[in-house]
Design a protein around this motif. Sequence first.
Motif, PDB file in Angstrom:
ATOM      1  N   TYR A 247       0.817  -1.221   0.000  1.00 13.40           N
ATOM      2  CA  TYR A 247       0.000   0.000   0.000  1.00 13.40           C
ATOM      3  C   TYR A 247       0.855   1.278   0.000  1.00 13.40           C
ATOM      4  N   GLY A 248       2.014   1.226  -0.628  1.00 12.55           N
ATOM      5  CA  GLY A 248       2.886   2.399  -0.653  1.00 12.55           C
ATOM      6  C   GLY A 248       2.256   3.574  -1.389  1.00 12.55           C
ATOM      7  N   PHE A 249       2.358   4.745  -0.793  1.00 19.80           N
ATOM      8  CA  PHE A 249       1.940   6.026  -1.370  1.00 19.80           C
ATOM      9  C   PHE A 249       0.451   6.071  -1.721  1.00 19.80           C
ATOM     10  N   ASP A 250      -0.368   5.372  -0.990  1.00 21.17           N
ATOM     11  CA  ASP A 250      -1.814   5.456  -1.197  1.00 21.17           C
ATOM     12  C   ASP A 250      -2.274   6.899  -1.007  1.00 21.17           C
ATOM     13  N   GLY A 251      -2.993   7.429  -2.003  1.00 16.06           N
ATOM     14  CA  GLY A 251      -3.555   8.769  -1.876  1.00 16.06           C
ATOM     15  C   GLY A 251      -2.564   9.898  -2.034  1.00 16.06           C
ATOM     16  N   ALA A 252      -1.354   9.618  -2.513  1.00 15.82           N
ATOM     17  CA  ALA A 252      -0.341  10.671  -2.644  1.00 15.82           C
ATOM     18  C   ALA A 252      -0.605  11.535  -3.881  1.00 15.82           C
ATOM     19  N   LYS A 253      -0.090  12.769  -3.844  1.00 11.60           N
ATOM     20  CA  LYS A 253      -0.256  13.698  -4.964  1.00 11.60           C
ATOM     21  C   LYS A 253       1.086  14.350  -5.305  1.00 11.60           C
ATOM     22  N   ASN A 254       1.273  14.582  -6.586  1.00 10.66           N
ATOM     23  CA  ASN A 254       2.457  15.296  -7.070  1.00 10.66           C
ATOM     24  C   ASN A 254       3.737  14.583  -6.636  1.00 10.66           C
ATOM     25  N   VAL A 255       3.941  13.408  -7.244  1.00 13.56           N
ATOM     26  CA  VAL A 255       5.047  12.523  -6.861  1.00 13.56           C
ATOM     27  C   VAL A 255       5.971  12.336  -8.061  1.00 13.56           C
ATOM     28  N   GLU A 256       7.279  12.493  -7.838  1.00 15.29           N
ATOM     29  CA  GLU A 256       8.289  12.228  -8.864  1.00 15.29           C
ATOM     30  C   GLU A 256       9.331  11.283  -8.276  1.00 15.29           C
ATOM     31  N   ILE A 257       9.546  10.149  -8.956  1.00 17.26           N
ATOM     32  CA  ILE A 257      10.420   9.102  -8.420  1.00 17.26           C
ATOM     33  C   ILE A 257      11.411   8.660  -9.497  1.00 17.26           C
ATOM     34  N   HIS A 258      12.680   8.480  -9.089  1.00 17.75           N
ATOM     35  CA  HIS A 258      13.742   8.050  -9.993  1.00 17.75           C
ATOM     36  C   HIS A 258      14.500   6.866  -9.391  1.00 17.75           C
TER      37      HIS A 258
ATOM     38  N   VAL B 203       8.667  -3.248  -3.849  1.00 14.37           N
ATOM     39  CA  VAL B 203       8.064  -4.561  -3.712  1.00 14.37           C
ATOM     40  C   VAL B 203       6.857  -4.334  -2.819  1.00 14.37           C
ATOM     41  N   THR B 204       5.707  -4.098  -3.448  1.00 14.79           N
ATOM     42  CA  THR B 204       4.570  -3.586  -2.689  1.00 14.79           C
ATOM     43  C   THR B 204       3.261  -3.850  -3.414  1.00 14.79           C
ATOM     44  N   LYS B 205       2.337  -4.497  -2.744  1.00 18.31           N
ATOM     45  CA  LYS B 205       0.993  -4.700  -3.292  1.00 18.31           C
ATOM     46  C   LYS B 205       0.174  -3.415  -3.137  1.00 18.31           C
ATOM     47  N   ASP B 206      -0.671  -3.157  -4.138  1.00 19.13           N
ATOM     48  CA  ASP B 206      -1.571  -1.993  -4.089  1.00 19.13           C
ATOM     49  C   ASP B 206      -0.803  -0.675  -3.968  1.00 19.13           C
ATOM     50  N   ALA B 207       0.320  -0.565  -4.647  1.00 22.95           N
ATOM     51  CA  ALA B 207       1.085   0.693  -4.601  1.00 22.95           C
ATOM     52  C   ALA B 207       0.428   1.750  -5.489  1.00 22.95           C
ATOM     53  N   PHE B 208       0.545   3.002  -5.070  1.00 24.62           N
ATOM     54  CA  PHE B 208       0.099   4.163  -5.848  1.00 24.62           C
ATOM     55  C   PHE B 208      -1.396   4.098  -6.176  1.00 24.62           C
ATOM     56  N   TRP B 209      -2.191   3.676  -5.216  1.00 26.71           N
ATOM     57  CA  TRP B 209      -3.645   3.736  -5.372  1.00 26.71           C
ATOM     58  C   TRP B 209      -4.148   5.143  -5.032  1.00 26.71           C
ATOM     59  N   ASN B 210      -5.228   5.549  -5.701  1.00 27.04           N
ATOM     60  CA  ASN B 210      -5.933   6.788  -5.357  1.00 27.04           C
ATOM     61  C   ASN B 210      -5.031   8.009  -5.425  1.00 27.04           C
ATOM     62  N   CYS B 211      -4.056   7.987  -6.314  1.00 27.70           N
ATOM     63  CA  CYS B 211      -3.073   9.071  -6.421  1.00 27.70           C
ATOM     64  C   CYS B 211      -3.447  10.058  -7.525  1.00 27.70           C
ATOM     65  N   GLU B 212      -2.743  11.192  -7.525  1.00 29.30           N
ATOM     66  CA  GLU B 212      -2.837  12.154  -8.619  1.00 29.30           C
ATOM     67  C   GLU B 212      -1.440  12.650  -8.967  1.00 29.30           C
ATOM     68  N   ASN B 213      -1.160  12.656 -10.250  1.00 27.53           N
ATOM     69  CA  ASN B 213       0.075  13.255 -10.761  1.00 27.53           C
ATOM     70  C   ASN B 213       1.326  12.544 -10.225  1.00 27.53           C
ATOM     71  N   VAL B 214       1.523  11.323 -10.703  1.00 31.07           N
ATOM     72  CA  VAL B 214       2.679  10.521 -10.313  1.00 31.07           C
ATOM     73  C   VAL B 214       3.503  10.220 -11.561  1.00 31.07           C
ATOM     74  N   THR B 215       4.824  10.497 -11.497  1.00 28.63           N
ATOM     75  CA  THR B 215       5.741  10.163 -12.586  1.00 28.63           C
ATOM     76  C   THR B 215       6.895   9.356 -12.018  1.00 28.63           C
ATOM     77  N   ILE B 216       7.147   8.198 -12.619  1.00 32.58           N
ATOM     78  CA  ILE B 216       8.182   7.288 -12.132  1.00 32.58           C
ATOM     79  C   ILE B 216       9.142   6.982 -13.274  1.00 32.58           C
ATOM     80  N   TYR B 217      10.444   7.207 -13.037  1.00 31.48           N
ATOM     81  CA  TYR B 217      11.475   7.000 -14.045  1.00 31.48           C
ATOM     82  C   TYR B 217      12.419   5.862 -13.627  1.00 31.48           C
ATOM     83  N   ASP B 218      12.821   5.040 -14.583  1.00 35.45           N
ATOM     84  CA  ASP B 218      13.949   4.117 -14.413  1.00 35.45           C
ATOM     85  C   ASP B 218      13.846   3.292 -13.129  1.00 35.45           C
TER      86      ASP B 218
END
Length: 288
Positions: free
Chosen positions: A150-161, A166-181
Amino acid sequence: MTTYQNQLFTGERSLFAEQDATLNQVTFSDGESPLKESRNINLKNTIFKWKYPLWYSNHIEADHIILEEMSRSGIWYTNDIKVTNSSIQAPKEFRRGKGITLINDYFSDADETLWNCSDIHIENVQARGDYFGMNSENIYADHLSLIGNYGFDGAKNVEIHNSTFVTKDAFWNCENVTIYDSTINGEYLGWNTKNLTLINCTIESDQGLCYIDHLVMKNCTLLETDLAFEYCSDIDADIHSNITSVKNPISGIIKAESIGELIMEVDKVDPSKTTIITNDAQTERRAG
């Protein structure tokens, strides 16, 4: 500026409302809230053994500190804090804080950590625990390794590099998430999220990437990912691998090397609104 060196503090609120102080090789033993309401504090080689050490504090720099298992719920309502090269063993750290920098830190029990926080910078951090980063916003992470559901449930404006999840149900209910590499391993990735972008990522997920509004994937690999894109709209997916199965996307373009099974149930979605492009003409198509 007050300096505390090689000291042991015990008892509740032992340095309550302390201001403009440096603490080096200090241990806070039994007693809650030792530095509650503190300001302009520099911590070095400091150990916290009990609950709520830094509540309602501001302008904290901490290097090589240890928060032991019972220093749980330790840093709440605290703003402008930087923690580097530190070992954090307690759960529920960082809640409703703003301006949080974490560099070269290890969280051995990160359950319910970084909840309802904003303006977060994470660099070279390892964390293990469920519900990390819930309902937080304005997050930048580079080389984050997270194991826990359940990592970052409900998070907003996320940038990850350059990170690993290793996480079930990651990035649920989020807004504006960008993940690189990055590499993401876990079931049900990204459900109910708006504006999710994945660039140069490797993903393994059972029923991942569903119920998303505006999903962009560039140069991504999907490993054993099935029933993907269900009820996703406005998809722009460039997948450089096989997809085990795709089910009921609402609209967009999906490019892949091949798709093991394409399920389009015409009573649930309009197949004409989704373009499927594969290099393998043998993709099995099933309509219902």
